[in-house]
Write an enzyme that holds these catalytic residues in place. Structure first.
Site, PDB file in Angstrom:
ATOM      1  N   HIS A 116      15.288 -14.125 -49.421  1.00  0.00           N
ATOM      2  CA  HIS A 116      16.359 -13.572 -50.250  1.00  0.00           C
ATOM      3  C   HIS A 116      17.604 -13.284 -49.421  1.00  0.00           C
ATOM      4  O   HIS A 116      17.528 -12.745 -48.314  1.00  0.00           O
ATOM      5  CB  HIS A 116      15.904 -12.292 -50.940  1.00  0.00           C
ATOM      6  CG  HIS A 116      14.952 -12.533 -52.074  1.00  0.00           C
ATOM      7  ND1 HIS A 116      15.163 -13.480 -53.050  1.00  0.00           N
ATOM      8  CD2 HIS A 116      13.774 -11.934 -52.399  1.00  0.00           C
ATOM      9  CE1 HIS A 116      14.177 -13.460 -53.919  1.00  0.00           C
ATOM     10  NE2 HIS A 116      13.312 -12.532 -53.554  1.00  0.00           N
ATOM     11  N   CYS A 173      19.834 -18.220 -50.971  1.00  0.00           N
ATOM     12  CA  CYS A 173      20.855 -18.369 -52.017  1.00  0.00           C
ATOM     13  C   CYS A 173      22.251 -18.118 -51.441  1.00  0.00           C
ATOM     14  O   CYS A 173      22.417 -17.376 -50.476  1.00  0.00           O
ATOM     15  CB  CYS A 173      20.579 -17.407 -53.164  1.00  0.00           C
ATOM     16  SG  CYS A 173      19.057 -17.795 -54.054  1.00  0.00           S
TER      17      CYS A 173
END
Length: 196
Positions: A116, A173
């Protein structure tokens, strides 16, 4: 009266979701430890008890999904992050996930790790071409040097393609500060340079 019941229900639901998501965020955030908590020295000392080939064979055994099997060490960021086999939310909440269909560290192929952007990889953008990354297992230390940094669409599957040599691909991301589902992926491609 009905409005008050609905308000209390929504308030408690919101509070519950805030606490649950907050605990998941903090779990990932605090899984990043300073490098001095990773004992690379003990790995090197242990290797004197058997040949490198024996340890390499032990490293190639696939862990069970969800198992913590290694640590990703990023010297420039003074960070060590646990690596779990699998990339389901359960693994990504606790550290870095290893995409199962990709190679194990040290194999002459592509090892792909994902995490993440707001927890374990919140400082990934500070790395540059030429910086080192290491994967430390119970038996070996696999070191890679960053060769290329790419930003690709979230549906780009070239990130997981096989490679002819030992390669470490790290993805998260992007943009880092994006709110919601980010449209892109930030990708580091590193070449295996040394196996201790």
């Amino acid at each position: 009266m009905m409005f008050k019941v609905i308000f209390l229900f929504l308030f408690h639901l919101g509070l519950y979701l805030f606490v649950v998501n907050g605990s998941f965020f903090l779990s990932g955030f605090f899984s990043v430890k300073p490098m001095d908590e990773v004992s690379i020295v003990s790995v090197r000392e242990a290797k004197t008890k058997a040949t490198y080939q024996q340890y390499k064979q032990m490293d190639q055994k696939r862990p069970a999904v969800g198992e913590e099997y290694a640590t990703l060490v990023i010297p420039k960021l003074n960070a060590s992050i646990p690596v779990f086999y699998g990339v389901e939310e359960e693994q990504l909440r606790k550290g870095v996930g290893h995409i199962p269909q990709t190679a194990m560290p040290g194999e002459q192929n592509n090892t792909v790790l994902s995490g993440h952007r707001d927890t374990v990889f919140r400082k990934l953008g500070e790395l540059d071409v030429g910086d080192d990354l290491s994967i430390v297992t119970d038996h070996s230390v696999f070191t890679y040097v960053i060769r290329k940094i790419r930003i690709v669409d979230k549906n780009d599957t070239t990130v997981v393609v096989p490679k002819p040599k030992a390669t470490l691909t790290v993805t998260t991301c992007y943009p880092f500060q994006f709110i919601g589902n980010a449209p892109n992926r930030y990708v580091l491609i590193a070449d295996g340079i040394k196996y201790d």
